[in-house]
Design an enzyme around this catalytic site. Sequence first.
Site, PDB file in Angstrom:
ATOM      1  N   ASP A  90       1.074  -1.270  -0.026  1.00 54.78           N
ATOM      2  CA  ASP A  90      -0.164   0.071   0.023  1.00 54.78           C
ATOM      3  C   ASP A  90       0.971   1.253   0.060  1.00 54.78           C
ATOM      4  O   ASP A  90       2.123   1.283   0.719  1.00 54.78           O
ATOM      5  CB  ASP A  90      -0.874  -0.045   1.278  1.00 54.78           C
ATOM      6  N   GLU A 105       0.941  -0.584  -5.189  1.00 57.29           N
ATOM      7  CA  GLU A 105       0.068   0.658  -5.431  1.00 57.29           C
ATOM      8  C   GLU A 105       1.065   1.621  -5.496  1.00 57.29           C
ATOM      9  O   GLU A 105       1.091   2.611  -4.544  1.00 57.29           O
ATOM     10  CB  GLU A 105      -0.955   0.461  -4.236  1.00 57.29           C
TER      11      GLU A 105
END
Length: 925
Positions: free
Chosen positions: A593, A646
């Site tokens: 993330d 990401e």
Amino acid sequence: MTPRPPSRPSSDPAAAAPDADVPPTFLPAARSEDEQDAPPAQRTGPDPEAEAAAERAVEPARKTSRAKPAGASVTDAPEAGEAAAPAAKKPAQKKAGAKKTAAKKTTAKATAKTPDKTSAKTSARTTAKAPAKTPAKTTARTSAAKKTTAARSSAPKATGTAASRTAVPEPAAARTAVPAPSTSSDSKGGVRAASPLGDTDRGRLLSGTHHDPHSLLGAHPVRGGVLFRALRPYALSVAVLAKGLRAELRDEGDGLFAGVLPLSEIPDYQLVITYGEGPDAHEVTTHDPYRFLPAIGELDLHLIGEGRHEELWQALGARVMEHEGVTGTRFTVWAPNAQGVRVAGNMNYWDGTVYPMRSLGSTGVWELFIPGLGEGELYKFDIARPDGSHTLRIDPMARRTECPPANASVIDVTRHEWGDAEWMTRRAERPVHTSPLSVYEVHLPSWRPGLSYRELAEQLPAYVKDLGFTHVELMPVAEHPFGGSWGYQVTGFYAPTARLGSPDDFKYLIDALHRAGIGVIMDWVPAHFPRDDWALAEFDGRTLYEHEDPARAAHPDWGTLEFDYGRTEVRNFLVANAVYWCSEFHIDGLRVDAVASMLYLDYSREHGEWTPNEHGGRENLDAVDFLQEMNATVYRRCPGVVTIAEESTAWDGVTRATHHVGPGGFGGLGFGLKWNMGWMHDSLEYMSKEPVHRKYHHNEMTFSMVYAYSENYVLPISHDEVVHGKRALVSKMPGDWWQQRANHRAYLGFMWSHPGKQLLFMGQEFAQGAEWSEGHGPDWWLLDPAYSAEPDHRGVRDLVRELNRLYSATPALWERDTDPGGFSWIDGGAWEDNVFSFVRYDADGDPLVAVCNFSPVVRHEYRLGVPENVPAWREVLNTDEERFGGSGVTNTNPLKSEPVPYHGRAVSIAPVLPPLATVWLRPAG
């Protein structure tokens, strides 16, 4: 057997285990003057009369050799390294004399005459008894315990930013120290008083700031015998128990008990601790934690110091083990700035005084082996900060936690037996880049609210398998205090959230998915952590896991803290964590993330709010090194695992190998795949427009092919796109309800045929119209046959099932995702028609033609140039089929290639294009 989770919060003293090494109440009740003294120390084994005779036989020699006054049976010798205490004669005592008040005992002078033979025997028996607790001393201890209880019971429960629970050690001032006489006689136990601890050592030990409590506690050879010392703040008495021996130690005050036994070597011994008095008195027999050598090896410490311990969870944290033939739990924690560290938990009513840890040199690691302690116990670390204050912290390496809002760490032992050997062997046979990857993103707590890990294992694998997805991606499962963060603000990096069950329960879910043929990708959050003062923030009193520069430490968007990737131990903590999930839980992929926030020093910061790197650039060189190390380590240690970034910027080389240097001078970050955020934003922007306006945004659907092969991409329609006012996927579409669903279906057909892997968030597979909420999850009621519009939603779900079936069976859609030769436009410029057409090829050159008509009109005999080596084409997918909720405009007959040049090709076909639909064509035959 899965351990039963604690039934009480960690701050509740009553949560202690019934057989814990503590009294059932905090302190023994005060004794009245009329109560009888405790019985004298007893020896086990040979006949006491015979032993007494033997003792008398050696008495003359002992007197002669040590030149002590008549009547003294044991000489007080100073400990090694300590000055000898001045000798003092002990007056003869009768039993009644032992009941004087504490004040009188403290101030009395040893002025009595030398006792006669009878009095000496009486004195010896009296010395061997457990020290009598006076009402004054007992009351003081009771008062201290009440203060400790009140402090803990008033501590707030942990939420997103809960206050820490600080251990309140028993105040030294609350107890009356009873100075031990320097000379004593004990005809049965042979216990001599130990030279008292110096004020400095005593103060540091009691305040929890001693770096080496093992040098003061436990058993140590001294001149004339073996010194035993124990710290048991709430005990009435402590005795040493060995083969044929039970000897009471002397009360030194403040919970310290000590004595010297005339032994030639340290025996294999235990401690017998007496709590309470009268009817409430009971004994606890336990091994002494301070008799053991360190339970962590030199290699472990070396690797920790180097920042290269790839199985860090095996070295740090709480680990149940057998050490020196005794079963217990080894506690280890990295806290280099701490003055001292103690273990506090329900085993000691959250008062860490009894369990100070030792420092293991320059590594910053503290260690203690506690015998007899096992799984299910709650614990934290009581850390003395550099300023002397205390803070109660969770174990950063804890593999299990209490269920939030409680936050204590839990000792865990895994018993899960994996049944996924076939899956684990097969997953590494083919690279993910040349394999089908269709991902169903799930927020476990809300997919079916109220289900545990084991209950999810009965439903989730069957549902995902039925829809044909190859993988699930789990939003963060690591422990987090605030459910509204969806798991993206982690406090327990090594523990699955206890909201849904135990770590073994989570393994059971993964095992079930694997046995159903479904891979598991997990969201992993190394970018930041919350500021909760019971977790990682200033863990040992100073910046430790976070960067020492406040401007670098504070995350500007989320109010959290960023890791110090330049510190070897912190980087080791995170790299080992990635390996941990893949090896211990058989995770098949890590979606990392917020990578962009890690890579840029100026991320969300204005001019003047950040400092350039050593080359004057804005790249975070430490984060680059960390990501490269993490990826290289995971791929080396865990075959078949994929890492996914990401990353929302155009950073060069996110999925390039770490040893391949790009034009920017950096090696690749080493990820396997990267989320294509550009494709997601552009395509959703196009789809949100009315068809009449789409021709002005045509390039938003074609631009992705300009950079499609710069990285290895995943096409994500994730949770981020269906919350906080962004609307669900079907609700983003223009038009009436029929047109919204038609657009939704056509878009999914375009997405599944575009180069790259697919990811779809739960609820979007059946066109849920409402935004996702972590409180209630998907609107499953839309699929209830009793609901009038159920066929509309079921039709979309049936389409997703068909998309996945055809996708997995058609290598042209996935085998050359990263190869430019696997894609060719037929016509990418039909902006007036809102039509996109292209060909996908597999490794053998077999084609699939995809045509997307994003206008609401039927286009008859729409001519398309096609590969000339295919004589006829058949329709294999049409999102406008009636079974999916469409109007039923289809190409039922094969489409023969005609020698009509079109779109630069020698042959062409002229299919009918349904309104707001995607059509797939494959060679007939």
